[in-house]
Write an enzyme that holds these catalytic residues in place. Structure first.
Site, PDB file in Angstrom:
ATOM      1  CB  ILE A   1      -0.990   0.006   1.179  1.00  0.00           C
ATOM      2  CG1 ILE A   1      -0.266   0.146   2.529  1.00  0.00           C
ATOM      3  CG2 ILE A   1      -1.841  -1.252   1.162  1.00  0.00           C
ATOM      4  CD1 ILE A   1      -1.225   0.413   3.700  1.00  0.00           C
TER       5      ILE A   1
ATOM      6  CD  GLU B   1      -0.485   0.337  11.972  1.00  0.00           C
ATOM      7  OE1 GLU B   1       0.084  -0.740  12.202  1.00  0.00           O
ATOM      8  OE2 GLU B   1      -1.710   0.450  11.916  1.00  0.00           O
TER       9      GLU B   1
END
Ligand code: MOS
Length: 739
Positions: free
Chosen positions: A467, A704
């Site tokens: 992604i 993250e």
């Protein structure tokens, strides 16, 4: 590691050129013959029923092929389980065009299909929709009294240890505060879109914007009653996801539905405005009650999180547990609650749970530091925990102390004067703030294939998507290093549900999960290769075990250096020109250790008090995430995530107009994100962290962790600059100037 290995080196992305030249195509860029175009019509109301949709005028437009609504849609699965994808929360997922019920504003209610996208878009304006409106409720603040503890998603989110109530009442120092965070939308560059290619025999190939091609394929097969091998979902490249593409979005079923009904290829793309009808980061209210000794040692930790969800699903992630992983405390009362509203379900957004929870936890710790008159960094060290108190386990590795030390040194934390408003630069107040970050280092079962050619070429393949974090490059580097071939010899195939099965890309788990599968597949190839090299009686590798040899630069060598055979000769001996192996890897579920990634974030802000303008002039993010395979690509993940943290702290907010039960922010003029002028110096440090226990590669993942704690560090810096606590994100000019 071989001499030519690129692991640990700042290697550029192998797909970088394709990305910047536009050769990397996105879901809505695949052109096929006879392609029809679908435009989605969404609900103008938040709750009620569709009484009637008059499609006559739309159908009369030249070039319009069909209009699909709940009234004429093809058959879809009746049981809600069929709509539950791999990432679905507890509840009954929304089904596009299923029935006449309106559950949220911006809900899709019709698909207009035409020969050209402009015709579809124009005809969509001609639909006449009559609603039976019902009263809606979207006011989160007003509904907080109805918050409930959601069950059924298999996770324990709430936790009590000792007696937090009594410890708090008796504590000499108390912090009792409430924080708020606005609804945020992901806003990736690429809009959601799907090109469903009708293959003529009932099979469908879909180019879809998704973080999980296997998840998307299974969803389509389930809801349309197709065999999994009748559907193939491809996503070779993606223009950003941040979690918005973990679950199948409605462009996918709508494109497939139309293609099957019309027996023709159909593309559906959403507009930027329509993307605000998808999932979002839930707005929340967090109440923190910290009790401490006068020196700052924690006696009690209370944390209540109230988030929002839809009427039909109970979306939540881990928000409140993190303090038990970071800070030693005998008495805790941690609880998560949800409020149901007439809006779409929230969904994962970068570091879901951690980003929200750590904002409040780390601001409260800053408030405690001020109350105790202890340096904020010192307070973290005083309360440092070497055990995960949620599971009472030690960590497989935790170099958070080093993150604090190295981050503070690079940042120049020692120049901070304790007193707020005591540092100035010309007319501007200067503030320095810090926060801790933590994220779970996850691994999921995944499968990968490795194909070694006699010419030294290596192909790595796995179904998971890239992604944007650089998965193509990571897998190529791992393959090259493990197999012992140059990086240029490696090609990587990803983003295709037909490839060896792998989970969605998300949760920062892809390198650990798919990387471990790549390692296993390469190992299987090597085993075969060695067997072939030993085929002749004269083989210099006769009797060697896999562990006695190494694979480097296209050769199998005895580790003692006595003999070697080239890959090509080994294959010749075995009369093959390629070796192909598929293998899977799974995490160690019996581990006695807790697995986490950590960080320390330091922020400098400058505030013009007369104008209320806040500039984040510097961020240092020191991260401990196990072995870093590529500091350039990993560093980019932290940089991007820190920018997300700046957005969370200062800009991002999707406001609702409760009269209409509708997000009134649905464009880039109103939805503010950090732009170049908002982003100044960001420095990333990777602290060395060895972890042999977590997985054989020693990797944890970095997608993250960079956003976790960043908003808190900025909010704390703003307090230090101005002496003012704004406990309500984003910290906008009006809030800072309000008396
Ligand atoms: Mo991430 S929110 O798991 O894409």
């Amino acid at each position: 590691m071989t001499a030519t290995s690129t692991l640990g080196k700042p290697t550029s992305r192998i797909d970088g050129r394709a990305k910047v030249t536009g050769a990397a195509k996105y879901a809505a860029e695949y052109n096929v013959p006879e392609l029809a175009h679908g435009f989605v019509v969404t609900s103008a109301i938040a709750k009620g029923r569709i009484a009637r949709i008059d499609t006559a005028d739309a159908l009369a437009v030249d070039g319009v092929i069909a209009v699909f609504t709940h009234a004429n849609r093809p058959k879809m699965a009746a049981s809600h389980e069929k709509y539950c994808d791999d990432v679905a929360p507890a509840g009954k997922p929304f089904r596009p065009l299923y029935d006449d019920r309106i559950r949220f504003s911006f809900q899709p209610v019709a698909l207009v299909v035409a020969e050209e996208p402009e015709i579809a878009r124009f005809a969509a304006l001609l639909l006449r929709i009559e609603y039976q409106q019902e009263p809606h409720e979207t006011d989160f603040e007003k509904q907080r009294g109805h918050a409930f503890i959601a069950k059924g998603d298999g996770e324990t989110h709430s936790h009590k240890r000792g007696n937090a109530g009594k410890a708090f009442a008796d504590a000499p120092l108390k912090v009792d505060v409430e924080y708020r965070m606005a609804v945020e939308h992901h806003n990736p560059m690429e809009m959601f879109g799907a090109t469903a290619v009708w293959e003529g025999d009932g099979r469908i190939t879909v180019y879809d914007k998704t973080q999980g091609p296997v998840n998307a394929r299974n969803y389509v097969a389930n809801i349309f009653g197709m065999e999994p091998d009748e559907v193939r979902v491809l996503v070779p490249y993606m223009g950003g996801g941040f979690g918005s593409g973990l679950r199948p979005q409605y462009e996918l079923p709508l494109a497939v539905l139309a293609a099957r009904a019309l027996k023709r290829s159909v593309r559906v793309t959403l507009t930027r405005q329509q993307m605000f009808g998808l999932g979002y980061r839930a707005g929340n209210i967090q109440s923190l009650k910290l009790g401490a000794e006068r020196d700052g040692r924690l006696l009690s930790f209370g944390h209540e999180f109230i988030g929002m969800t839809s009427r039909f699903e109970a979306f939540q992630r881990t928000y409140v547990a993190w303090s038990s992983q970071l800070y030693k405390c005998a008495n805790t009362d941690l609880v998560q609650k949800l409020v149901r509203l007439d809006q779409n379900s929230p969904c994962d957004m970068r570091a879901p749970g951690g980003a929200e929870g750590l904002y409040a936890i780390e601001c409260a710790m800053d408030e405690l530091a001020a109350a105790a008159n202890v340096d904020p960094l010192e307070l973290r060290l005083i309360n440092y925990s070497d055990r995960d108190q949620m599971e009472d386990k030690p960590y497989s590795s935790k170099e958070l102390r080093e993150c604090y030390r190295q981050g503070a040194e690079r940042f120049g934390w020692s120049r901070r004067k304790a007193q707020p408003r005591s540092m100035k630069d010309g007319n501007e107040l200067v503030g320095l703030g810090m926060a801790s970050g933590i994220w779970e280092a996850m691994q999921l079962e995944a499968c990968a294939r490795a194909v070694l050619g006699a010419n030294g070429s290596l192909e790595i393949a796995s179904a998971t998507a890239d992604i944007g974090p650089g998965t193509y490059t990571m897998m190529a580097q791992l393959g090259a290093d493990l197999m012992g071939v140059p990086l240029d010899n490696v090609t990587v195939k990803l983003g295709d549900s037909d490839l060896p099965q792998a989970p969605v890309e998300g949760g920062s788990f892809t390198t650990a999960s798919v990387g471990s599968a790549v390692a296993a597949a390469c190992r299987a190839v090597q085993k075969d290769l060695l067997r072939l090299a030993q085929k002749t009686d004269a083989s210099p590798l006769k009797g060697a075990k896999l562990d006695d040899v190494e694979f480097a630069d296209g050769w199998i060598r005895r580790k003692d250096g006595r003999a070697e055979v080239s890959f090509a000769d080994a294959m010749r001996a075995g009369k093959v020109d390629r070796i192909e192996k598929e293998a899977s890897a799974a995490p160690n579920h019996k581990s006695k250790y807790a697995h986490y990634t950590h960080s320390a974030v330091f922020a400098e802000v400058k505030v013009d008090e007369e104008l209320g303008v806040i500039r984040v002039t510097r961020i240092v993010s020191a991260v401990a995430a196990g072995r870093i395979l590529n500091p350039k690509i990993a560093g980019s993940q932290i940089l991007g995530a820190v920018v997300g943290g700046i957005g969370m702290a200062l800009h991002e907010e999707t406001a609702t107009d409760h009269r209409f039960g509708r997000f009134m922010v649905h464009n880039f003029a109103d939805y503010h994100v950090p732009v170049n002028a908002d982003v100044h110096g960001i420095e990333v440090i990777f602290v060395e962290e060895k972890d042999d226990e977590i997985n054989p590669l020693g990797v944890k993942g970095v997608g993250e962790i960079g956003i976790v704690g960043t908003a808190a560090a900025i909010a704390n810096a703003i307090y230090h600059a101005t002496g003012k606590r704004v406990r309500d994100l984003p910290i906008t000019i009006d809030k800072l100037m309000r008396e």
